[in-house]
Design an enzyme around this catalytic site. Structure first.
Site, mmCIF file in Angstrom:
data_model
loop_
_atom_site.group_PDB
_atom_site.id
_atom_site.type_symbol
_atom_site.label_atom_id
_atom_site.label_comp_id
_atom_site.label_asym_id
_atom_site.label_seq_id
_atom_site.Cartn_x
_atom_site.Cartn_y
_atom_site.Cartn_z
ATOM 1 N N LYS A 36 0.842 -1.194 0.000
ATOM 2 C CA LYS A 36 0.000 0.000 0.000
ATOM 3 C C LYS A 36 0.877 1.244 0.000
ATOM 4 C CE LYS A 36 -0.388 0.050 5.050
ATOM 5 N NZ LYS A 36 -1.283 -0.011 6.218
ATOM 6 N N TYR A 275 13.292 32.223 2.243
ATOM 7 C CA TYR A 275 12.103 32.933 2.712
ATOM 8 C C TYR A 275 12.272 33.398 4.156
ATOM 9 C CZ TYR A 275 9.273 31.432 -1.301
ATOM 10 O OH TYR A 275 8.760 31.242 -2.558
#
EC number: 5.1.1.1
Length: 384
Positions: A36, A275
């Protein structure tokens, strides 16, 4: 490297891990490889052929869409088991393809009966019992209702498995709860048998339970994280290794993740980098721009904390992790140039960046980090 980054899968590690698990679990226990979440980030299309090559013939997924990807990746027939989501139409598709699936409520059982009759074929189901995790599964009363329906429709239902999921076998703190779950499971199994319904597989164990609770191995174990070279928790590993004279980890990591330097820049002391104002250069430094970021699975929580390998040196991620880029301090790396290899996960010379290093910095589980690796990253198989 044409791509911004590349995930490598070590075939020798796959062979090692499967051999170890088969030897430890024994011939009487079927291993279902859990693939999965894009095979825990390793890539379904790339890992399934490797698992198949080394003797795996049973696969567990969560979504029906994953089951189809496994189905299409196999070179010969194998068992595929959907543990989670199927819409009504997918129940029909699963029956048509011989794909097995969990039944954890009466609604899904009704769909299974409906489409099995329509297709004139048997629905191959695993009855999931609710034993105390309180997530999915039939409680004792619902099981009795299901048994009645199954017996009335015996011509179109095949009970392949009777299963449950244990609530945290990787931690000793859950021991009492798990013992209670096993008792409830066995009691419900008796109810099933008393009605003449005998499943081919009894299964409750994931990777952790298969090692911590040997009696929980039963007929089949659903092994995920250990196939990829990781222990479910440090507790499970310590419990295993403490009984061994050889203290070497028997599992090998399959996955490596590399990128390259995209640009190099000199930054003067006193300048902010990236940033905001989270990183201020204390001296003149040299930075490298690397074209991966949180959109590829390199977590934003690694801002000013992450480490990579460049030129045989451990280098710090500085500033905020961007959507598509990270900035790295390479002031101490001699002769670095654009195009040089950047190791995000894996080895370079004698140094290694482990997934566990991400976990310790970001507080994410190994599972999370692997599952977040973008499916857009190219994956390729290597031998080392």
């Amino acid at each position: 490297m044409i791509n911004n980054s590349l995930i490598t899968l070590n075939e020798n590690a796959v062979e090692n891990n499967i051999a170890f698990l088969k030897k430890k679990l024994g011939d009487k226990v079927k291993i279902s490889a859990v693939v999965k979440a894009n095979a825990y980030g390793h890539g379904i299309e790339q890992i399934v052929p490797l698992f198949e090559k080394y003797g795996i013939d049973h696969y567990s997924v969560f979504y029906y869409s994953e089951a189809i990807r496994v189905f299409d990746s196999l070179s010969k027939p194998a068992t595929i088991m959907v543990m989670g989501w199927l819409c009504e139409e997918s129940v029909r598709g699963a029956i048509a393809r011989g794909i097995e699936f969990f039944v954890f409520n009466i609604e899904r059982l009704n769909f299974a009966i409906k489409y099995a009759k329509e297709l004139n074929s048997k629905a191959k189901i695993h009855i999931e019992a609710e034993t105390g995790m309180n997530r999915s599964g039939l409680n004792a009363d619902e099981l009795k209702n299901a048994i009645t329906k199954i017996k009335e429709n015996a011509d179109c239902i095949e009970i392949v498995g009777f299963c449950t999921h244990l609530a945290g076998a990787e931690s000793i703190s859950n021991h009492v709860r798990i013992q209670s779950q096993l008792k409830k499971y066995n009691k419900m199994l008796v109810t099933l048998g008393a009605n003449g319904l005998i499943p081919k597989y009894r299964h409750v164990a994931n990777s952790a339970a298969a090692f911590v609770y040997p009696k929980a191995r039963m007929d089949l174990v659903r092994i995920g994280i250990m196939l990829y070279g990781f222990w479910s928790s440090s507790e499970v590993y310590v419990q295993y290794i403490n009984h061994k004279n050889n203290k070497i980890n028997p599992l090998k990591r399959i996955l490596g993740w590399n990128s390259q330097i995209m640009a190099i820049k000199k930054v003067k002391s006193g300048e902010f980098i990236g940033y905001g104002i989270s990183y201020l250069a204390q001296t003149d430094i040299i930075t490298a721009l690397v074209p991966i970021g949180y959109s590829f699975g390199y977590s934003r929580s690694l801002s000013n904390k992450g480490r990579v390998l460049i030129g045989g040196q451990r280098c710090s991620v500085i500033g905020v992790v961007n959507m598509n880029m990270i900035i790295v301090d390479i002031s101490h790396v001699d002769n670095a140039k654009v195009g040089d290899e950047v190791v995000l996960i894996g080895k370079q010379n004698d140094l290694e960046i482990k997934v566990s290093a991400f976990s310790e910095i970001s507080n994410e589980l190994n599972y999370e980090i692997l599952a977040h690796l973008s499916e857009s990253i190219v994956r390729t198989v290597i031998k080392q």
